[in-house]
Design a protein around this motif. Structure first.
Motif, PDB file in Angstrom:
ATOM      1  N   THR A 346       0.835  -1.207   0.000  1.00 17.63           N
ATOM      2  CA  THR A 346       0.000   0.000   0.000  1.00 17.63           C
ATOM      3  C   THR A 346       0.867   1.252   0.000  1.00 17.63           C
ATOM      4  N   LEU A 347       1.927   1.243   0.798  1.00 17.36           N
ATOM      5  CA  LEU A 347       2.842   2.385   0.822  1.00 17.36           C
ATOM      6  C   LEU A 347       3.520   2.585  -0.529  1.00 17.36           C
ATOM      7  N   MET A 348       3.922   1.488  -1.183  1.00 11.57           N
ATOM      8  CA  MET A 348       4.528   1.603  -2.512  1.00 11.57           C
ATOM      9  C   MET A 348       3.533   2.207  -3.503  1.00 11.57           C
ATOM     10  N   HIS A 349       2.279   1.793  -3.411  1.00 10.08           N
ATOM     11  CA  HIS A 349       1.229   2.335  -4.276  1.00 10.08           C
ATOM     12  C   HIS A 349       1.086   3.847  -4.066  1.00 10.08           C
ATOM     13  N   LEU A 350       1.013   4.270  -2.812  1.00 10.52           N
ATOM     14  CA  LEU A 350       0.859   5.697  -2.513  1.00 10.52           C
ATOM     15  C   LEU A 350       2.116   6.482  -2.872  1.00 10.52           C
ATOM     16  N   LEU A 351       3.280   5.847  -2.769  1.00 12.79           N
ATOM     17  CA  LEU A 351       4.529   6.519  -3.132  1.00 12.79           C
ATOM     18  C   LEU A 351       4.508   6.948  -4.587  1.00 12.79           C
ATOM     19  N   PHE A 352       3.981   6.095  -5.471  1.00 11.13           N
ATOM     20  CA  PHE A 352       3.937   6.410  -6.895  1.00 11.13           C
ATOM     21  C   PHE A 352       2.797   7.366  -7.245  1.00 11.13           C
ATOM     22  N   LEU A 353       1.678   7.255  -6.529  1.00  7.07           N
ATOM     23  CA  LEU A 353       0.492   8.021  -6.911  1.00  7.07           C
ATOM     24  C   LEU A 353       0.330   9.342  -6.161  1.00  7.07           C
ATOM     25  N   CYS A 354       1.100   9.570  -5.097  1.00  9.33           N
ATOM     26  CA  CYS A 354       0.971  10.811  -4.324  1.00  9.33           C
ATOM     27  C   CYS A 354       2.290  11.582  -4.401  1.00  9.33           C
ATOM     28  N   PRO A 355       2.436  12.453  -5.390  1.00  8.34           N
ATOM     29  CA  PRO A 355       3.703  13.181  -5.541  1.00  8.34           C
ATOM     30  C   PRO A 355       3.943  14.135  -4.384  1.00  8.34           C
ATOM     31  N   VAL A 356       5.210  14.414  -4.141  1.00  3.43           N
ATOM     32  CA  VAL A 356       5.593  15.397  -3.120  1.00  3.43           C
ATOM     33  C   VAL A 356       5.282  16.784  -3.647  1.00  3.43           C
ATOM     34  N   GLU A 357       4.567  17.578  -2.870  1.00  3.80           N
ATOM     35  CA  GLU A 357       4.164  18.916  -3.288  1.00  3.80           C
ATOM     36  C   GLU A 357       4.678  19.930  -2.276  1.00  3.80           C
ATOM     37  N   ALA A 358       5.803  20.540  -2.610  1.00  5.31           N
ATOM     38  CA  ALA A 358       6.398  21.511  -1.693  1.00  5.31           C
ATOM     39  C   ALA A 358       5.551  22.770  -1.589  1.00  5.31           C
ATOM     40  N   GLU A 452      -1.246  -7.143  -8.354  1.00  3.91           N
ATOM     41  CA  GLU A 452      -2.054  -6.500  -9.389  1.00  3.91           C
ATOM     42  C   GLU A 452      -2.799  -5.293  -8.823  1.00  3.91           C
ATOM     43  N   THR A 453      -3.286  -5.414  -7.584  1.00  7.70           N
ATOM     44  CA  THR A 453      -4.058  -4.326  -6.976  1.00  7.70           C
ATOM     45  C   THR A 453      -3.187  -3.131  -6.623  1.00  7.70           C
ATOM     46  N   TYR A 454      -2.036  -3.380  -6.006  1.00  5.91           N
ATOM     47  CA  TYR A 454      -1.244  -2.283  -5.459  1.00  5.91           C
ATOM     48  C   TYR A 454      -0.133  -1.796  -6.385  1.00  5.91           C
ATOM     49  N   LEU A 455       0.438  -2.674  -7.207  1.00  9.07           N
ATOM     50  CA  LEU A 455       1.529  -2.257  -8.087  1.00  9.07           C
ATOM     51  C   LEU A 455       1.098  -2.203  -9.549  1.00  9.07           C
ATOM     52  N   GLY A 456       0.294  -3.161  -9.975  1.00 11.73           N
ATOM     53  CA  GLY A 456      -0.125  -3.181 -11.373  1.00 11.73           C
ATOM     54  C   GLY A 456      -1.092  -2.082 -11.743  1.00 11.73           C
ATOM     55  N   SER A 457      -1.753  -1.475 -10.762  1.00 13.02           N
ATOM     56  CA  SER A 457      -2.740  -0.421 -11.053  1.00 13.02           C
ATOM     57  C   SER A 457      -2.126   0.970 -11.110  1.00 13.02           C
TER      58      SER A 457
END
Length: 732
Positions: A346-358, A452-457
């Motif tokens: 789940t953390l890996m999924h959010l890492l890719f989908l939630c960019p850092v916004e300074a 498939e759910t967390y990385l493939g999506s």
């Protein structure tokens, strides 16, 4: 109880007061029930992991328990009993009981405060300037000698909080236990639909990887190296390419019952961020690139602040880390228990989908991040070993910008938006990444849907081809990705260099590093398995030579002469460009610590021993080669039974030159395994001497860098350094 902190220059008093306020707040108001519950869960998770792996504990930890039992009377009931007691007692401990313990910490008695800081002087220009800036900002005068409160001031400061009005610590704004799940649901619109439309189902793209000759690690069994048998299957693991192009290797082992190691990597590192614009028109490495991982972690990754993320992970056996860049690649290193693997994914999924916004952060938050970076940089300037290491790199790379740390000025001018963009770019496209999962993996019918759910999506946010098309026999895409990497072009000094580094230090100690340039003769060519074999063979011989050379120098410098504390010999090829057809270059270094007055004598003894080895006057013997091979065998067998070694080795092979030739991870590992076994079986003293003459020929250029103490060191040693390093203040 002990508390340690490292405040910035000029902020010692506010830092001490903050610590005292928080302890006083707990004494008066206690903790929230949710905080106590998370603390209990964290402690229980530690005992649970120890209990699950009770049969895989290293013998040394058991021996240490018995030593403490017999010498100090510390009970050693065993992990089974400890876990039982913890599971029985921890749930019964109330918040009120924790609060009563906090009341035992009385600042009016039984407290010691130790403070140390560099003096304000011309010898500490960075620290002094920063302290003056802090004083000007807070409208105070800097102390002429050092910025330290005395004992009375410390005692008054600690006691003053007893009469101070304190507000209760705010309660959690949401349910911490469901925070990650809710964040996952918030990004649902950004995800790819299951299967990606026309893409085949995940079960249809799983490939069993066969690696001839490579045995499977099994708990409690010794490693047996045997040649591959034709026609026999050697399943090493499974390779999966998800619908978004992400490549994943799965290897299930029974080595540890509560461990799953996750390694990941992509091409593209710090070499991409060196550009013109440095001082005097030279090149410079972007400060934003050097610090982007630290900046992202402090600003918050996965769409959560650092504090919120830590709360989510309390009580879970998950150890995540943000991606970090080295010379040519970006990688991450994580681990989790099998039961918490879904949390890590789940953390890996959010890492890719939630960019850092300074831009979304407050100015105070950005200031705290900048202060944290400045504290890290000032700490590097205070560490003699760190300073020595930088001088060595500056010498052997001719001051290449890659080896320079960011200056204080560049940190003060840090562009947070640019640092965030660099970090976000590294996780923009999942198709660029290769993941390796090794350990006690869940069953395939559970694990594959999770992947498939967390990385493939995770969608790719820029157009481009899928570099890792499963089953493709064409390796041109693999070569193209590698060839696109920008080389560093670091060159060793053309002439012999001798430098001395004089540093102020508490304990006078000398360190010396003798560095030689290294260039391999074999080079891997595209499409040539024979060239890949030759390069691997040369690397394995080099590693065995390094081991034998270290043993010989320990015998000469430590046991015969008795003048060194330690000796180390190492090779480094990490700066060599990954391009095929390019000869690997690097260094071989010999390092030792000794009395500063004896450094020159030991340098001469080292060069003399190298000359005697080359000429054959004191050549390597059959016993030397046999001892090195036996030591190598024992260490390799120990690593073979560790999950992190398998994860690191498989990932290294994905990014190796031989994989760009074979195009198949099973064939690459099998080639690596076969060449290593062949070299270990044929290496002897004659090959060791020949390799030495090739690697370190007579008259080869070198760089010798010696660290010596600066100025007169007081006779009292470290305990009498109040005037040099700081003072102590006591309260109570």
């Amino acid at each position: 109880m002990s508390i340690s902190l490292s405040p910035l220059p000029g902020r010692m008093r506010p830092a001490l007061k903050t610590v005292a306020e928080e302890i006083e707040r707990v004494k008066r108001m206690g903790f929230h029930e949710a905080e106590v519950r998370r603390a209990k869960r964290s402690i229980l998770a530690e005992y649970e992991e120890q209990y699950i792996e009770r049969d895989q504990r290293p013998s040394e930890s058991i021996a240490e328990e018995y030593v403490s039992l017999f010498l100090d009377g510390v009970p050693a009931p065993g992990i089974e009993e400890q876990a039982r007691v913890a599971a029985t007692l921890l749930p019964r401990i109330s918040m009120e009981e924790v609060m009563q313990v906090a009341k035992e910490y009385d600042f009016s008695r039984n407290v010691v405060v130790k403070i140390a800081t560099p003096p304000l002087s011309a010898w500490n220009p960075l620290y002094t300037c920063w302290s003056i800036m802090q004083s000007a900002w807070h409208l105070t005068l800097p102390r002429p000698r050092m910025d330290l409160p005395d004992s009375k001031e410390v005692a008054d400061l600690l006691k003053s909080v007893e009469q101070q009005h304190l507000e209760p610590w705010p309660e959690d704004e949401d349910d911490v236990d469901t925070r990650l799940r809710r964040k996952f649901e918030e990004v649902a619109e950004r995800r790819l639909p299951p299967g990606g439309g026309a893409a085949p189902s995940l079960a249809q793209v799983v490939r069993v990887v066969d690696s001839p000759g490579v045995p499977q690690p099994k708990r409690g069994t010794a490693l047996e190296v045997k040649p591959a048998v034709a026609g026999e299957a050697y399943p090493m693991g499974e390779e999966v390419v998800l619908q978004n192009g992400m490549r994943i290797f799965l290897k299930s082992t029974d080595l540890f019952d509560a461990e799953v190691i996750v390694r990941a990597r992509r091409w593209g590192g710090l070499s991409e961020h060196i550009s013109a614009g440095g001082m005097l028109g030279g090149s410079a490495l972007s400060c934003e690139a050097q610090t982007c991982s630290m900046v992202a972690m402090m600003l918050g990754i996965c769409g959560l602040s650092m504090e919120s993320l830590q709360e989510c992970l309390d009580g879970r056996r998950v150890q995540p880390s943000p991606p970090g860049m080295d010379a040519y690649t970006t990688g991450l290193d994580c681990s989790a228990s099998p039961t918490d693997l879904e949390v890590l994914l789940t953390l890996m999924h959010l890492l890719f989908l939630c960019p850092v916004e300074a831009q979304a952060k407050s100015s105070s938050r950005l200031s705290l991040v900048k202060l944290g970076l400045l504290a890290w940089r000032l700490g590097e300037n205070r560490d003699p070993q760190a300073q020595f290491g930088r001088r060595v790199q500056k010498c052997i790379t001719q001051d290449h910008p890659y080896t320079r740390l960011p200056s204080l000025w560049s940190i003060l001018r840090l562009n947070f938006s640019k640092a965030g963009e660099i970090f976000n770019e590294s996780v923009r496209n999942p198709r660029d990444w290769t993941f390796v999962l090794v350990g006690k993996l869940p069953a395939k019918d559970v694990l594959l849907p999770m992947l498939e759910t967390y990385l493939g999506s995770i969608p790719n946010r820029s157009e481009g081809p899928n570099a890792y098309a499963l089953g493709s026999s064409d390796v041109q895409r693999e070569i193209a990705v590698r060839q696109a990497v920008k080389p560093l072009e670091i060159k060793f000094p053309p002439k012999i260099v001798r430098e001395e580094v004089h540093l102020k230090m508490v304990d006078p100690k000398g360190s010396t590093l003798v560095v030689f340039p290294l260039q391999l003769s074999a080079v891997t060519q595209a499409g040539s398995v024979e060239s890949a074999e030759a390069e691997l063979r040369e690397i394995f011989r080099l590693r065995l030579l390094v081991r034998m050379l270290e043993t010989r120098l320990i015998e000469v410098l430590r046991f015969k002469r008795g003048q060194v504390y330690s000796v180390s010999v190492a090779d480094d090829l990490s700066h060599a460009p990954p391009h095929l057809g390019c000869r690997r270059s690097g260094t071989v270094s010999i390092g030792f610590e000794c009395d500063p007055a004896e450094a020159d004598e030991l340098i001469e003894a080292t060069t003399t021993e190298l000359s005697r080895l080359r000429s054959g006057e004191a050549a390597f013997t059959a016993e030397n080669a046999s001892a090195a091979l036996e030591q190598e065998r024992r260490e390799f067998e120990e690593m073979f039974h560790k999950n992190d070694w398998w994860a690191g080795t498989i990932l290294d092979m994905y990014f190796s030159r031989c994989h760009a030739v074979t195009g198949d991870i099973g064939a690459s590992v099998a080639l690596w395994w076969r060449i290593r076994a062949d070299v270990a079986g044929t290496f002897d003293s004659t090959q060791a001497s020949a390799t030495l003459r090739e690697v370190l020929p007579e008259g080869a250029t070198s760089a010798v860098v010696t660290m010596r103490p600066k100025g007169k060191v007081p006779q009292g040693g470290a305990e009498d350094q109040g005037d040099e390093e700081g003072e102590e203040g006591g309260g109570g």
